[in-house]
Design a protein around this motif. Structure first.
Motif, PDB file in Angstrom:
ATOM      1  N   ALA A  28      -0.716   6.609  -2.440  1.00  0.00           N
ATOM      2  CA  ALA A  28      -0.669   5.816  -1.222  1.00  0.00           C
ATOM      3  C   ALA A  28      -1.419   6.477  -0.080  1.00  0.00           C
ATOM      4  O   ALA A  28      -1.684   5.839   0.947  1.00  0.00           O
ATOM      5  CB  ALA A  28       0.781   5.577  -0.816  1.00  0.00           C
ATOM      6  N   LEU A  29      -1.762   7.756  -0.236  1.00  0.00           N
ATOM      7  CA  LEU A  29      -2.383   8.520   0.852  1.00  0.00           C
ATOM      8  C   LEU A  29      -3.871   8.767   0.624  1.00  0.00           C
ATOM      9  O   LEU A  29      -4.481   9.549   1.356  1.00  0.00           O
ATOM     10  CB  LEU A  29      -1.657   9.851   1.023  1.00  0.00           C
ATOM     11  N   GLU A  30      -4.462   8.109  -0.366  1.00  0.00           N
ATOM     12  CA  GLU A  30      -5.876   8.365  -0.661  1.00  0.00           C
ATOM     13  C   GLU A  30      -6.773   8.031   0.527  1.00  0.00           C
ATOM     14  O   GLU A  30      -7.764   8.721   0.784  1.00  0.00           O
ATOM     15  CB  GLU A  30      -6.300   7.591  -1.902  1.00  0.00           C
ATOM     16  N   ALA A  31      -6.447   6.979   1.266  1.00  0.00           N
ATOM     17  CA  ALA A  31      -7.259   6.611   2.426  1.00  0.00           C
ATOM     18  C   ALA A  31      -7.058   7.571   3.595  1.00  0.00           C
ATOM     19  O   ALA A  31      -7.819   7.533   4.571  1.00  0.00           O
ATOM     20  CB  ALA A  31      -6.929   5.187   2.865  1.00  0.00           C
ATOM     21  N   ALA A  59       0.820  -1.218   0.000  1.00  0.00           N
ATOM     22  CA  ALA A  59       0.000   0.000   0.000  1.00  0.00           C
ATOM     23  C   ALA A  59       0.852   1.265   0.000  1.00  0.00           C
ATOM     24  O   ALA A  59       0.344   2.355  -0.269  1.00  0.00           O
ATOM     25  CB  ALA A  59      -0.938   0.006   1.205  1.00  0.00           C
ATOM     26  N   THR A  60       2.136   1.134   0.302  1.00  0.00           N
ATOM     27  CA  THR A  60       3.019   2.312   0.385  1.00  0.00           C
ATOM     28  C   THR A  60       3.873   2.458  -0.869  1.00  0.00           C
ATOM     29  O   THR A  60       3.689   3.372  -1.657  1.00  0.00           O
ATOM     30  CB  THR A  60       3.908   2.224   1.639  1.00  0.00           C
ATOM     31  N   LEU A  61       4.846   1.588  -1.051  1.00  0.00           N
ATOM     32  CA  LEU A  61       5.723   1.576  -2.233  1.00  0.00           C
ATOM     33  C   LEU A  61       6.307   2.960  -2.561  1.00  0.00           C
ATOM     34  O   LEU A  61       6.075   3.524  -3.635  1.00  0.00           O
ATOM     35  CB  LEU A  61       4.980   1.017  -3.452  1.00  0.00           C
ATOM     36  N   PRO A  62       7.094   3.510  -1.653  1.00  0.00           N
ATOM     37  CA  PRO A  62       7.710   4.813  -1.929  1.00  0.00           C
ATOM     38  C   PRO A  62       8.931   4.679  -2.832  1.00  0.00           C
ATOM     39  O   PRO A  62       9.552   3.620  -2.933  1.00  0.00           O
ATOM     40  CB  PRO A  62       8.120   5.290  -0.535  1.00  0.00           C
ATOM     41  N   ILE A  82       0.700   3.317   6.373  1.00  0.00           N
ATOM     42  CA  ILE A  82       1.573   3.921   5.368  1.00  0.00           C
ATOM     43  C   ILE A  82       2.735   4.601   6.087  1.00  0.00           C
ATOM     44  O   ILE A  82       2.547   5.570   6.822  1.00  0.00           O
ATOM     45  CB  ILE A  82       0.815   4.956   4.508  1.00  0.00           C
ATOM     46  N   GLY A  83       3.944   4.081   5.885  1.00  0.00           N
ATOM     47  CA  GLY A  83       5.107   4.662   6.539  1.00  0.00           C
ATOM     48  C   GLY A  83       5.705   5.789   5.716  1.00  0.00           C
ATOM     49  O   GLY A  83       5.822   5.686   4.492  1.00  0.00           O
TER      50      GLY A  83
END
Length: 407
Positions: free
Chosen positions: A261-264, A17-20, A393-394
């Protein structure tokens, strides 16, 4: 929730869910290239793309993210979908797994070449506190504050990656009781806990970005520490604003977390009154806050836990205002949110507020106190946000250690 063949813990801050994105090198291969953090590994993105037959992955075989940023939001979305697919479908495991490197074995670098840097002032609590400290006999907020996102242009060339030491700056200082200014190292060196927004999709000079299109230019976020020399700043900032008190260094985290990744983590803004002008209003969904939780540590002691959801202005409003006069966007533009601060003392994002200009020092775990930073102090800011289906999300960390002034 999509799961990975890497068998990641469900609550890992760097799950699918993150994948930076970041830029890394290794001792065996010192070339700088784009990597993607997944679990406790870094995926060599270009090498994996070549092995898995994705031709457009060549934009990751670069020493910065700028080429990728230039591809625009459709390419960013397609790349993220591809990454999720190859990290979740066992069919790709043999092609991808050899290009996963332990995070402990890589060196991280500045993730993108900073084209321009703008710093905003988007927290009402921070602006009000600073107003009370710097202008005790005036209204804390200036008359324009709730009508437009206030900001200043910073120095792109002094943006550095997390882990870079910060040399205490020198400059002119003049306390109210001093008869004349003096020159020397800052005595009131501070931090500012911020979120930085990374911009892509360049625009022509003279063409504003409408607020409903602003999100298409927001690639992702970094944690940002806007180091501030308060004594230099207080003497120089009238009438044109921050200059040498800010330009000596700005630290950002090594990982850029995509906006996708920050939509939630989207939340409503706390409320804007008076209503902004039309160009700052936008359709439903184009103006939002972010439920991001930060923690600030000085030498290992947690001194503050700011909440980004308290911020008054949306990142899309900041971007629309930045360009409304026709200023062009460039791939690799960076803008800071301004200090993240809340109504409570424990949510104030800088020492100026936490100690009320040095009058109420904070106590560290070793028993020492701080009004402002001392040489040798290490400041670390971390952050996280809620993700889909309970994921976390880190945002990684941004850290820096103060070194003595160069005299």
């Amino acid at each position: 929730m999509t799961t990975s063949w890497l068998d990641l813990p469900a609550d890992h801050p760097f799950g699918l869910a993150t994948l930076p994105y970041g830029v890394f090198s290794t001792a065996a291969d010192p070339r700088r290239r784009v990597g993607v953090r997944v679990g406790d590994h870094v995926l060599d993105a270009a090498a994996a793309a070549e092995q898995a037959g994705m031709e457009s992955g060549v934009c990751w075989d670069r020493p910065s993210l700028n080429d990728f940023l230039s591809r625009g939001h459709h390419a960013w979305a397609a790349a993220r979908a591809w990454l999720v697919e190859v990290l979740s479908d066992p069919m790709y495991r043999d092609a991808v797994e050899p290009h996963l490197l332990p995070v402990a074995d890589v060196t991280m670098h500045l993730p993108f070449e900073v084209a321009d840097y703008v710093d905003f002032y988007a927290s009402e609590h921070h602006a009000s506190n600073v107003g009370r400290i710097f202008r005790p006999d005036s209204e804390p907020l200036t008359p324009n504050w709730k009508h437009l996102p206030i900001g200043y242009h910073g120095r792109a060339g002094t943006v550095v990656v997390s882990g870079t030491d910060i040399v205490r700056p020198c400059g002119q200082r003049k306390a109210p009781s001093d008869p004349a200014p003096t020159f020397g190292p800052s005595r009131r060196l501070d931090i500012e806990t911020e979120l930085g927004f990374v911009v892509g999709g360049a625009t022509p000079l003279g063409q504003p970005v409408p607020i409903d299109e602003a999100v298409e230019h927001l690639f992702g976020v970094v944690l940002l520490n806007d180091w501030s020399a308060r004594d230099i700043q207080a003497w120089e900032y009238v009438p044109l604003g921050p200059f040498l008190g800010k330009s000596f260094g700005t630290s950002i985290s090594a990982w850029v977390v995509p906006m996708a990744a920050l939509e939630a983590a989207h939340v409503p803004l706390p409320g804007q009154d008076p209503q902004p002008l039309d160009y700052l209003r936008g359709d439903e969904g184009s103006v939002f806050g972010l439920d991001i939780h930060c923690e600030v540590r000085v030498n290992g002691t947690a001194v503050s836990r700011p909440e980004y959801a308290d911020m008054y202005w949306s990142p899309t409003q900041m971007l629309a205002h930045l360009s409304v006069n026709g200023a062009s966007l460039r791939d690799g533009d960076l803008f800071g949110s301004g200090t993240i601060s809340g109504a409570d003392r424990q949510t104030r994002g800088c020492l100026l507020e936490l100690t009320w200009s040095g009058q109420e020092p904070v106590t560290l775990e070793d028993g020492t106190t701080r009004a402002f930073l001392e040489d040798g102090d290490t400041v670390t800011i971390t952050g996280w946000a809620p993700g889909p289906d309970g994921a976390r999300i880190g945002l990684g960390e941004v850290t820096g250690t103060i070194r003595p002034a160069f005299e």
